[in-house]
Design an enzyme around this catalytic site. Structure first.
Site, PDB file in Angstrom:
ATOM      1  N   ARG A  59       0.842  -1.391  -0.217  1.00  0.00           N
ATOM      2  CA  ARG A  59      -0.034  -0.059   0.114  1.00  0.00           C
ATOM      3  C   ARG A  59       1.184   1.211  -0.111  1.00  0.00           C
ATOM      4  NH1 ARG A  59      -3.911  -1.807   4.939  1.00  0.00           N
ATOM      5  NH2 ARG A  59      -3.896  -4.020   4.471  1.00  0.00           N
ATOM      6  N   ASP A 117      -4.591  -1.765  -3.839  1.00  0.00           N
ATOM      7  CA  ASP A 117      -5.825  -2.410  -3.875  1.00  0.00           C
ATOM      8  C   ASP A 117      -6.675  -1.721  -4.594  1.00  0.00           C
ATOM      9  OD1 ASP A 117      -5.056  -4.471  -1.500  1.00  0.00           O
ATOM     10  OD2 ASP A 117      -4.763  -2.380  -0.913  1.00  0.00           O
ATOM     11  N   LYS A 157     -10.091  -6.507  -4.947  1.00  0.00           N
ATOM     12  CA  LYS A 157     -10.691  -6.730  -3.643  1.00  0.00           C
ATOM     13  C   LYS A 157     -11.959  -7.118  -3.824  1.00  0.00           C
ATOM     14  CE  LYS A 157      -9.059  -5.743   0.029  1.00  0.00           C
ATOM     15  NZ  LYS A 157      -8.009  -6.710   0.686  1.00  0.00           N
TER      16      LYS A 157
END
Length: 244
Positions: free
Chosen positions: A9, A37, A114
């Site tokens: 991330r 994501d 996701k």
């Protein structure tokens, strides 16, 4: 071969996760790759954020799928991490890609769909369409905890790299590897430590490798890569252990 450092991330340990400052810091820290994501907003935009809801990382509330891009852009995605980053916004996939292109990034871009909790209708086609129309200088790697997303994207972009995420069970990952859909595993580092001697000979990039002890373990065994919240620390330790 050096063990690749994949920034989880972005530089999640030092910046607001999944934001442009986080990805910029990861590049400055010497990361070989970026992991992030993607979700789908109410009005069909590809949104870079980890959770299905905005509650944890912003000053807002609600699910990504129930909010429009304009509503998401009004939220503050930095102040909850540190007031210094107040005013930081949730980025779109295109904004992150353009940041990497501008920085002349040629490493790995690991995009996790996701879809394991909310199966966003058509997200795989939207992601594939985006990259089919936006040639990029970096290596695109897809991963997901939801095997059907991997299979759908593989049908749409067979030349991309696909890896399977898992925490404790890897029966499905083994099947996809046998079918040549995926070429590597992204398992939990705790699982890797418990099953090290039983692991198949595949490309491994464990997550989330945040301690020096776990980083040393990955470097010592020359894993293909490691996914970490602290790419700066990982880079300094790799220089000592692997020379680069």
């Amino acid at each position: 071969m050096l063990t690749q450092i994949i920034a989880h991330r972005g530089s999640k340990g030092t910046r607001p996760e999944n934001t442009l400052p986080s990805f910029q810091a990861a590049l400055q820290d010497g990361a070989d790759g970026i992991e992030t994501d993607v979700h789908l907003s109410k009005d069909g935009h590809l949104i870079i954020i980890h959770d299905e809801k905005v509650d944890r990382t912003t000053n807002g509330k609600g699910r990504i799928m129930d909010l429009t891009l304009a509503e998401l852009k009004r939220l503050d995605a930095g102040a909850t991490f540190d007031p210094v980053y107040a005013g930081t916004r949730i980025p779109t996939l295109d904004e992150v890609v353009q940041l990497l292109v501008k920085a002349k990034f040629t490493g790995i871009f690991n995009l996790e769909l996701k879809t394991n909790k909310i199966h966003y209708d058509g997200i795989e086609a939207l992601v594939a369409d985006y990259f089919n129309h936006h040639p990029v200088p970096f290596k695109l790697v897809y991963s997901s905890f939801y095997p059907k997303s991997i299979e759908r994207l593989h049908a749409l972009q067979p030349d991309a790299e696909f890896d399977s995420l898992f925490e404790t069970k890897f029966k499905t990952a083994k099947r996809l590897h046998a079918e040549h859909v995926i070429i590597g595993y992204h398992p939990d580092i705790r699982w890797v430590r418990r099953h090290w001697l039983l692991l198949p000979k595949v490309q491994l990039r464990p997550w989330t490798v945040n301690t020096e002890r776990d980083m040393r373990f990955c470097y010592r065994h020359r894993f293909a890569g490691l996914i970490t919240d602290y790419p700066g620390l990982a880079h300094r330790l790799r220089v000592k252990m692997q020379g680069g």
